[in-house]
Design an enzyme around this catalytic site. Sequence first.
Site, PDB file in Angstrom:
ATOM      1  N   GLU A 177      97.520  18.939  75.846  1.00  0.00           N
ATOM      2  CA  GLU A 177      96.118  19.281  75.366  1.00  0.00           C
ATOM      3  C   GLU A 177      95.239  18.664  75.415  1.00  0.00           C
ATOM      4  OE1 GLU A 177      98.635  18.899  71.438  1.00  0.00           O
ATOM      5  OE2 GLU A 177     100.256  20.759  72.617  1.00  0.00           O
ATOM      6  N   SER A 180     109.515  21.018  73.325  1.00  0.00           N
ATOM      7  CA  SER A 180     110.509  21.687  72.399  1.00  0.00           C
ATOM      8  C   SER A 180     111.850  21.225  72.881  1.00  0.00           C
ATOM      9  CB  SER A 180     111.023  23.088  73.302  1.00  0.00           C
ATOM     10  OG  SER A 180     109.298  23.957  73.360  1.00  0.00           O
ATOM     11  N   GLY A 222     106.147  23.187  72.268  1.00  0.00           N
ATOM     12  CA  GLY A 222     105.508  24.592  72.045  1.00  0.00           C
ATOM     13  C   GLY A 222     105.725  25.445  72.063  1.00  0.00           C
ATOM     14  N   LYS A 239     100.613  15.447  66.804  1.00  0.00           N
ATOM     15  CA  LYS A 239      99.389  16.689  66.654  1.00  0.00           C
ATOM     16  C   LYS A 239      98.203  16.823  65.533  1.00  0.00           C
ATOM     17  CE  LYS A 239     101.916  19.405  70.023  1.00  0.00           C
ATOM     18  NZ  LYS A 239     102.144  19.950  71.068  1.00  0.00           N
ATOM     19  N   GLU A 264     106.158  16.473  80.694  1.00  0.00           N
ATOM     20  CA  GLU A 264     106.353  16.773  79.833  1.00  0.00           C
ATOM     21  C   GLU A 264     105.557  18.135  80.652  1.00  0.00           C
ATOM     22  OE1 GLU A 264     105.512  15.905  75.057  1.00  0.00           O
ATOM     23  OE2 GLU A 264     103.674  16.206  76.149  1.00  0.00           O
ATOM     24  N   ASN A 272     104.906  12.922  68.052  1.00  0.00           N
ATOM     25  CA  ASN A 272     103.828  12.898  68.012  1.00  0.00           C
ATOM     26  C   ASN A 272     103.074  14.388  66.738  1.00  0.00           C
ATOM     27  OD1 ASN A 272     100.879  14.269  69.269  1.00  0.00           O
ATOM     28  ND2 ASN A 272     101.254  15.192  71.347  1.00  0.00           N
ATOM     29  N   HIS A 302      98.094  13.285  76.959  1.00  0.00           N
ATOM     30  CA  HIS A 302      98.738  15.012  76.939  1.00  0.00           C
ATOM     31  C   HIS A 302      98.580  16.095  77.219  1.00  0.00           C
ATOM     32  CE1 HIS A 302     100.749  17.803  74.129  1.00  0.00           C
ATOM     33  NE2 HIS A 302     101.324  16.979  74.030  1.00  0.00           N
TER      34      HIS A 302
HETATM   35  P1  13P Z   1     106.712  20.427  71.065  1.00  0.00           P
HETATM   36  O1  13P Z   1     107.993  19.613  71.063  1.00  0.00           O
HETATM   37  O2  13P Z   1     106.078  20.902  70.277  1.00  0.00           O
HETATM   38  O3  13P Z   1     107.186  21.638  72.128  1.00  0.00           O
HETATM   39  O4  13P Z   1     105.625  19.541  71.545  1.00  0.00           O
HETATM   40  C1  13P Z   1     105.837  18.560  72.497  1.00  0.00           C
HETATM   41  C2  13P Z   1     104.544  18.282  73.013  1.00  0.00           C
HETATM   42  O5  13P Z   1     103.922  18.041  73.088  1.00  0.00           O
HETATM   43  C3  13P Z   1     105.198  16.417  72.682  1.00  0.00           C
HETATM   44  O6  13P Z   1     103.739  16.352  72.795  1.00  0.00           O
END
Ligand code: 13P
Length: 248
Positions: A97, A211, A171, A12, A165, A10, A95
């Site tokens: 976010e 992560s 992150g 982002k 997640e 992803n 997601h």
């Molecule tokens: P990270 O791998 O950067 O923690 O992000 C995970 C994520 O949100 C994947 O959709």
Amino acid sequence: MSRKPFIAGNWKMNMTAESGTQLIKELIPLVKDANCDVCLCVPAILIPAMTKASAGTNIHIGAENVHWANSGAYTGEISADMLKEYGVKYVIIGHSERRQYFGETDETVNKRTLTALNAGLTPIVCVGELLEERESGKTNEVLDRQLKDGLNGIDDVTKIVIAYEPVWAIGTGRTATDEQAQKTIAYIRKKIGELFCPKCAEKIVIQYGGSMNAGNCKGLMAQPDIDGGLIGGASLKLDFAKIVNFDK
Ligand code: 13P
């Protein structure tokens, strides 16, 4: 059990047409013999260029969101048909976010998921609890609600992928332990069995995200209920290939 592992990135709101094309070029030879399905979900504007860069390879290109309407007055949104025109197969929905910053709810997750399925796309539906929810023992309650309301009315739930997640692991560099991820994903699988059917629970692909990186992917992927990963930061570099090759 015949669930094929599925590693998806992803991106982002990262990368450009130039840097993305370069990364895909370098990834192609490194992931070509993967034993899993491979996908990179990229910002909508990069989809045409990334589809071109990955044409004829085992790297699928996915989207990061899709609207529930087929077309209309929804400024800034993208429809399933628009994604399909570029050969997009997967789309991330719900997601954390999007839930945190853009008002995504279980209801809108549900609408987007049903539309994506109708259009023949494979939704990667994200679920997961906040830190305070985990610490107050509410993880299962939150997942129950996200699964029941977000997946309401789906005919064949095995046509979606679920990404677990935990928000506190995204992150932050703070990955769930193998045991935490396994235990929660086993719970999600059990819940799918209750909401849909036991066979569906056995068949549905469930990823872990948060992560996940080249160092911890082997341990996570060795867990019986973890079928794949949704990778943020580590999908922006060649480390993504190491995760795709977790079994080598
Ligand atoms: P990270 O791998 O950067 O923690 O992000 C995970 C994520 O949100 C994947 O959709």
